[in-house]
Design a protein around this motif. Sequence first.
Motif, mmCIF file in Angstrom:
data_model
loop_
_atom_site.group_PDB
_atom_site.id
_atom_site.type_symbol
_atom_site.label_atom_id
_atom_site.label_comp_id
_atom_site.label_asym_id
_atom_site.label_seq_id
_atom_site.Cartn_x
_atom_site.Cartn_y
_atom_site.Cartn_z
ATOM 1 N N THR A 165 -4.467 -3.420 -10.227
ATOM 2 C CA THR A 165 -3.860 -3.025 -8.948
ATOM 3 C C THR A 165 -4.263 -4.013 -7.861
ATOM 4 O O THR A 165 -5.360 -3.954 -7.321
ATOM 5 N N MET A 166 -3.359 -4.907 -7.522
ATOM 6 C CA MET A 166 -3.634 -5.929 -6.506
ATOM 7 C C MET A 166 -3.155 -5.430 -5.150
ATOM 8 O O MET A 166 -2.254 -5.995 -4.530
ATOM 9 N N VAL A 167 -3.784 -4.355 -4.683
ATOM 10 C CA VAL A 167 -3.316 -3.626 -3.506
ATOM 11 C C VAL A 167 -4.504 -3.237 -2.632
ATOM 12 O O VAL A 167 -5.562 -2.859 -3.153
ATOM 13 N N ASN A 168 -4.337 -3.322 -1.314
ATOM 14 C CA ASN A 168 -5.364 -2.845 -0.386
ATOM 15 C C ASN A 168 -5.661 -1.369 -0.625
ATOM 16 O O ASN A 168 -4.759 -0.596 -0.947
ATOM 17 N N ASN A 169 -6.916 -0.971 -0.419
ATOM 18 C CA ASN A 169 -7.286 0.417 -0.701
ATOM 19 C C ASN A 169 -8.504 0.836 0.130
ATOM 20 O O ASN A 169 -9.621 0.421 -0.164
ATOM 21 N N TYR B 76 0.814 -1.218 0.000
ATOM 22 C CA TYR B 76 0.000 0.000 0.000
ATOM 23 C C TYR B 76 0.845 1.264 0.000
ATOM 24 O O TYR B 76 0.559 2.219 -0.729
ATOM 25 N N GLU B 77 1.920 1.266 0.789
ATOM 26 C CA GLU B 77 2.747 2.469 0.885
ATOM 27 C C GLU B 77 3.593 2.686 -0.374
ATOM 28 O O GLU B 77 4.206 3.742 -0.545
ATOM 29 N N GLN B 78 3.623 1.698 -1.288
ATOM 30 C CA GLN B 78 4.438 1.789 -2.500
ATOM 31 C C GLN B 78 3.609 2.038 -3.759
ATOM 32 O O GLN B 78 4.176 2.254 -4.833
ATOM 33 N N ILE B 79 2.279 2.026 -3.647
ATOM 34 C CA ILE B 79 1.428 2.006 -4.836
ATOM 35 C C ILE B 79 1.579 3.264 -5.683
ATOM 36 O O ILE B 79 1.649 3.192 -6.912
ATOM 37 N N GLU B 80 1.610 4.434 -5.077
ATOM 38 C CA GLU B 80 1.680 5.656 -5.879
ATOM 39 C C GLU B 80 2.997 5.745 -6.633
ATOM 40 O O GLU B 80 3.024 6.161 -7.800
ATOM 41 N N SER B 81 4.088 5.337 -5.998
ATOM 42 C CA SER B 81 5.384 5.319 -6.668
ATOM 43 C C SER B 81 5.364 4.343 -7.843
ATOM 44 O O SER B 81 5.896 4.636 -8.922
ATOM 45 N N LYS C 3 2.947 5.122 -15.532
ATOM 46 C CA LYS C 3 1.892 6.001 -16.032
ATOM 47 C C LYS C 3 2.062 6.368 -17.507
ATOM 48 O O LYS C 3 1.079 6.584 -18.227
ATOM 49 N N ASP C 4 3.302 6.434 -17.991
ATOM 50 C CA ASP C 4 3.548 6.813 -19.381
ATOM 51 C C ASP C 4 3.685 5.617 -20.312
ATOM 52 O O ASP C 4 3.873 5.791 -21.519
ATOM 53 N N ILE D 241 -3.212 9.641 -11.420
ATOM 54 C CA ILE D 241 -1.826 9.362 -11.786
ATOM 55 C C ILE D 241 -1.735 8.729 -13.173
ATOM 56 O O ILE D 241 -0.950 9.174 -14.021
ATOM 57 N N VAL D 242 -2.547 7.685 -13.436
ATOM 58 C CA VAL D 242 -2.380 6.918 -14.680
ATOM 59 C C VAL D 242 -3.411 7.258 -15.747
ATOM 60 O O VAL D 242 -3.259 6.857 -16.904
#
Length: 310
Positions: free
Chosen positions: A104-108, A84-89, A95-96, A118-119
């Motif tokens: 996105t296999m991430v808790n939210n 979770y703490e790495q998702i935005e990075s 993104k490009d 972002i994307v």
Amino acid sequence: MSVTNTRILIVGAGVIGSIYAVNFSRAGYDVTMFARSKRLAELQKNGLVFYNAKTEKIENANVKIIDTIFNDDAFDYIFVTVRYEQIESALLDIKDNCSQNIVTMVNNPFGYDKWEEIVGKGRIIPAFPGAGGKIENDILYYKLTTRLIQSTTFGELSGERSSRIMQLYNVLKSSGFSASICDNMDAWQKSHLAMVIPMANAIYFDGGNNYTTAQNREAIQNMSLSLRENFEFLKNVGIKITPIKLNVFRLCPIWILNSIFKMIYNTKFAETLISNHAKNASQEMYLLSNDFAELAQKNGAALKYLYLKE
């Protein structure tokens, strides 16, 4: 979309990313894994090494390892399997890239608006894995969960059964995963967090592992009360508890929950799917606990049984 020409990129080379890379590659898909730092060096040296429970042998998966993602390198699906703490990075890293389907296999706990900022809108497919394990001496050991426990769950933000969702379902099923399409992934994610946060926090409260937690009456009691409180909060603010079976945590007497969890935590299953993740992802779980508490606060609720990092 055929197996032979389907290209998959895994962003995140930890346990979950490695599990999906192994199974996709064994099903015949063209799999690439993006890695960094120590894990990159391990993979470049040895490849993606895993324990095959069926053959009881150590094997290598047919996966390409990269340290750079080129913008014009198109993939049918990009799976983001970071914490979770790495998702935005991680999203900034891709993104490009021209690929359109980002899983996105991430808790939210807060929804997907920020991630789409972002994307770009329409690219994200929210999902969550149905697997667990560990990497020990550079070797992946893992277990897939059944539909009864938790499938790999995913869906469009709109709830639509789109062609890319049905294709993704086929990719997962052909790779040996139990797969479920959900028409409200935001509610599913919040419900999932309402469940897993107390389960991880019980380990932290105890300070040991799943086996010691099973013997810690206070840790088990607090977990049961936190589960009850979390799901009551979701119900009271109109967040649909998804799947509906999770209402059991609201309706089941606390003493029964205590007895059930005492038995569950004293198993290899809990070691693989609860304790290993809790111990390896404590920063993620503490952050999720605080953010879930913030979600409750924004909705006028206070979660007194939630165990937060001091």
